[in-house]
Scaffold this motif. Structure first.
Motif, mmCIF file in Angstrom:
data_model
loop_
_atom_site.group_PDB
_atom_site.id
_atom_site.type_symbol
_atom_site.label_atom_id
_atom_site.label_comp_id
_atom_site.label_asym_id
_atom_site.label_seq_id
_atom_site.Cartn_x
_atom_site.Cartn_y
_atom_site.Cartn_z
ATOM 1 N N PHE A 153 0.825 -1.207 0.000
ATOM 2 C CA PHE A 153 0.000 0.000 0.000
ATOM 3 C C PHE A 153 0.866 1.267 0.000
ATOM 4 O O PHE A 153 0.547 2.248 -0.680
ATOM 5 C CB PHE A 153 -0.916 0.024 1.225
ATOM 6 C CG PHE A 153 -2.081 -0.930 1.164
ATOM 7 C CD1 PHE A 153 -2.111 -1.970 0.251
ATOM 8 C CD2 PHE A 153 -3.153 -0.784 2.020
ATOM 9 C CE1 PHE A 153 -3.179 -2.856 0.192
ATOM 10 C CE2 PHE A 153 -4.241 -1.666 1.973
ATOM 11 C CZ PHE A 153 -4.242 -2.698 1.057
ATOM 12 N N GLY A 154 1.936 1.245 0.795
ATOM 13 C CA GLY A 154 2.789 2.428 0.871
ATOM 14 C C GLY A 154 3.438 2.758 -0.456
ATOM 15 O O GLY A 154 3.510 3.914 -0.861
ATOM 16 N N THR A 155 3.901 1.728 -1.152
ATOM 17 C CA THR A 155 4.548 1.942 -2.455
ATOM 18 C C THR A 155 3.579 2.546 -3.458
ATOM 19 O O THR A 155 3.900 3.533 -4.132
ATOM 20 C CB THR A 155 5.094 0.600 -2.993
ATOM 21 O OG1 THR A 155 6.126 0.132 -2.122
ATOM 22 C CG2 THR A 155 5.669 0.776 -4.392
ATOM 23 N N GLU A 156 2.379 1.962 -3.576
ATOM 24 C CA GLU A 156 1.439 2.491 -4.565
ATOM 25 C C GLU A 156 0.953 3.875 -4.173
ATOM 26 O O GLU A 156 0.802 4.759 -5.036
ATOM 27 C CB GLU A 156 0.244 1.568 -4.760
ATOM 28 C CG GLU A 156 -0.657 2.064 -5.891
ATOM 29 C CD GLU A 156 -1.783 1.121 -6.240
ATOM 30 O OE1 GLU A 156 -1.862 0.725 -7.417
ATOM 31 O OE2 GLU A 156 -2.580 0.791 -5.344
ATOM 32 N N ALA A 157 0.722 4.119 -2.876
ATOM 33 C CA ALA A 157 0.293 5.449 -2.445
ATOM 34 C C ALA A 157 1.336 6.499 -2.802
ATOM 35 O O ALA A 157 1.004 7.596 -3.264
ATOM 36 C CB ALA A 157 0.025 5.453 -0.939
ATOM 37 N N ALA A 158 2.614 6.160 -2.608
ATOM 38 C CA ALA A 158 3.680 7.096 -2.952
ATOM 39 C C ALA A 158 3.710 7.359 -4.459
ATOM 40 O O ALA A 158 3.844 8.505 -4.902
ATOM 41 C CB ALA A 158 5.022 6.558 -2.475
ATOM 42 N N LEU A 159 3.576 6.315 -5.248
ATOM 43 C CA LEU A 159 3.601 6.476 -6.706
ATOM 44 C C LEU A 159 2.440 7.334 -7.193
ATOM 45 O O LEU A 159 2.625 8.225 -8.043
ATOM 46 C CB LEU A 159 3.564 5.111 -7.379
ATOM 47 C CG LEU A 159 4.858 4.297 -7.344
ATOM 48 C CD1 LEU A 159 4.590 2.853 -7.751
ATOM 49 C CD2 LEU A 159 5.916 4.926 -8.253
ATOM 50 N N LEU A 160 1.234 7.086 -6.673
ATOM 51 C CA LEU A 160 0.082 7.873 -7.097
ATOM 52 C C LEU A 160 0.253 9.336 -6.698
ATOM 53 O O LEU A 160 -0.088 10.243 -7.465
ATOM 54 C CB LEU A 160 -1.200 7.302 -6.484
ATOM 55 C CG LEU A 160 -1.594 5.869 -6.861
ATOM 56 C CD1 LEU A 160 -2.968 5.523 -6.280
ATOM 57 C CD2 LEU A 160 -1.583 5.654 -8.362
ATOM 58 N N MET A 161 0.781 9.560 -5.504
ATOM 59 C CA MET A 161 0.988 10.938 -5.056
ATOM 60 C C MET A 161 2.061 11.630 -5.881
ATOM 61 O O MET A 161 1.928 12.813 -6.223
ATOM 62 C CB MET A 161 1.364 10.955 -3.576
ATOM 63 C CG MET A 161 1.596 12.355 -3.022
ATOM 64 S SD MET A 161 0.111 13.403 -3.123
ATOM 65 C CE MET A 161 -0.341 13.496 -1.384
ATOM 66 N N MET A 162 3.119 10.923 -6.220
ATOM 67 C CA MET A 162 4.161 11.511 -7.064
ATOM 68 C C MET A 162 3.605 11.886 -8.433
ATOM 69 O O MET A 162 3.899 12.964 -8.969
ATOM 70 C CB MET A 162 5.326 10.537 -7.198
ATOM 71 C CG MET A 162 6.146 10.375 -5.924
ATOM 72 S SD MET A 162 7.181 8.880 -5.935
ATOM 73 C CE MET A 162 8.187 9.163 -7.395
ATOM 74 N N SER A 163 2.793 10.996 -9.006
ATOM 75 C CA SER A 163 2.180 11.292 -10.299
ATOM 76 C C SER A 163 1.306 12.533 -10.216
ATOM 77 O O SER A 163 1.336 13.398 -11.102
ATOM 78 C CB SER A 163 1.358 10.088 -10.767
ATOM 79 O OG SER A 163 0.686 10.364 -11.980
ATOM 80 N N TYR A 164 0.533 12.627 -9.135
ATOM 81 C CA TYR A 164 -0.321 13.798 -8.929
ATOM 82 C C TYR A 164 0.529 15.051 -8.756
ATOM 83 O O TYR A 164 0.210 16.113 -9.309
ATOM 84 C CB TYR A 164 -1.200 13.575 -7.696
ATOM 85 C CG TYR A 164 -2.217 14.664 -7.459
ATOM 86 C CD1 TYR A 164 -3.428 14.685 -8.147
ATOM 87 C CD2 TYR A 164 -1.961 15.693 -6.542
ATOM 88 C CE1 TYR A 164 -4.361 15.683 -7.929
ATOM 89 C CE2 TYR A 164 -2.887 16.694 -6.325
ATOM 90 C CZ TYR A 164 -4.086 16.690 -7.009
ATOM 91 O OH TYR A 164 -5.006 17.692 -6.798
ATOM 92 N N GLY A 165 1.613 14.933 -8.012
ATOM 93 C CA GLY A 165 2.483 16.085 -7.784
ATOM 94 C C GLY A 165 3.102 16.605 -9.072
ATOM 95 O O GLY A 165 3.219 17.822 -9.277
ATOM 96 N N VAL A 166 3.488 15.689 -9.947
ATOM 97 C CA VAL A 166 4.093 16.097 -11.224
ATOM 98 C C VAL A 166 3.053 16.720 -12.144
ATOM 99 O O VAL A 166 3.260 17.791 -12.722
ATOM 100 C CB VAL A 166 4.764 14.884 -11.906
ATOM 101 C CG1 VAL A 166 5.173 15.232 -13.343
ATOM 102 C CG2 VAL A 166 5.985 14.441 -11.103
ATOM 103 N N SER A 167 1.900 16.055 -12.280
ATOM 104 C CA SER A 167 0.913 16.487 -13.270
ATOM 105 C C SER A 167 0.067 17.666 -12.817
ATOM 106 O O SER A 167 -0.329 18.503 -13.644
ATOM 107 C CB SER A 167 -0.003 15.313 -13.629
ATOM 108 O OG SER A 167 -0.752 14.885 -12.497
ATOM 109 N N LYS A 168 -0.222 17.763 -11.518
ATOM 110 C CA LYS A 168 -1.132 18.801 -11.039
ATOM 111 C C LYS A 168 -0.437 19.934 -10.294
ATOM 112 O O LYS A 168 -0.936 21.065 -10.288
ATOM 113 C CB LYS A 168 -2.185 18.187 -10.117
ATOM 114 C CG LYS A 168 -3.019 17.091 -10.760
ATOM 115 C CD LYS A 168 -3.827 17.608 -11.941
ATOM 116 C CE LYS A 168 -4.710 16.503 -12.499
ATOM 117 N NZ LYS A 168 -5.499 16.975 -13.676
#
Length: 240
Positions: A153-168
């Motif tokens: 869960f921690g790995t995927e949560a970090a990846l999704l947040m990083m993607s959001y941080g880059v795109s948004k």
């Protein structure tokens, strides 16, 4: 740790579920209304769902933070439930933070539709407090629900947040500050391509950084191409 010392970060609980950091609070910076930006956003992954931190989530979050272990690992003081509600409201308005609550996607997608509180696993945060570099975000992950630990869960949560941080949010660099003894969390971020750049003897933590080159952007897109962004309305979004 005093209440003032809790004014920003709440520690790091990654794949090993051992947090680092210097308390649940930090000073406010300047910037766009970051927390408000994600108030109507839901990010759906394979293992986790990220939703905005609302008042619905406060009781379970408050229960988590009564744990002496979590208080120690996050350098936090226990708050009353009323104080925790006030905290949630302040975080919703802060301009230098972006917070999502991490939900267990499998539970969230069951029928009949469960409450979000019953699906909560932890939270993931971005702190944007470097006034000299608005493209730098400090990322933190906490998987607080014991049954949800060690499941990626921690790995995927970090990846999704990083993607959001880059795109948004227009971020091009990420940092993670992790306790020196928290080898599993350090390894988790290293697997996410973070490199160690500093060690603090004062806080007994290491700083890892990832710069989003074009190659890293392509890698991140490949890791998160399954993510779906959906509208969120204070817990009323139903699983599909």
């Amino acid at each position: 740790m005093t209440a003032a010392g809790r004014a920003g970060k709440r520690g790091q609980l990654g794949e090993a579920d051992y947090p680092c950091g210097r308390g649940r609070f930090r000073r406010r910076g300047m910037g766009a209304a970051t927390m408000r930006l994600n108030q109507n956003t839901l990010l759906l992954g394979k293992k986790v769902v990220l939703v905005p931190y609302t008042s619905e989530h406060v009781p379970r979050y408050h229960e988590w933070m009564q744990s002496e272990e979590l208080q120690r690992l996050t350098a936090s003081e226990p708050l009353t439930l009323e104080q925790e509600y006030a905290m949630q409201r302040s975080w919703r308005e802060d301009a230098d933070k972006c917070t999502f609550i991490v939900l267990d996607a499998e539970k969230w997608q069951t029928q009949p539709v469960p409450t979000e509180e019953s699906c909560m696993a932890g939270d993931v945060n971005l702190f944007l407090t470097d006034l000299e570099d608005p493209t730098l975000g400090e990322i933190e992950v906490m998987i607080a629900e014991p049954s949800c630990r060690g499941r990626g869960f921690g790995t995927e949560a970090a990846l999704l947040m990083m993607s959001y941080g880059v795109s948004k949010l227009g971020l091009t660099k990420f940092e993670a500050k992790i306790g020196q003894g928290n080898e599993p969390s350090i390894r988790m971020f290293q697997k996410l391509h973070f490199k160690q750049v500093a060690v603090s003897s004062v806080f007994q933590e290491v700083t890892l950084r990832l710069t989003m080159s074009e190659a890293e952007r392509q890698w991140l897109r490949a890791q998160t191409n399954h993510m779906e962004e959906k509208p969120y309305r204070d817990g009323s979004t139903e699983p599909h």
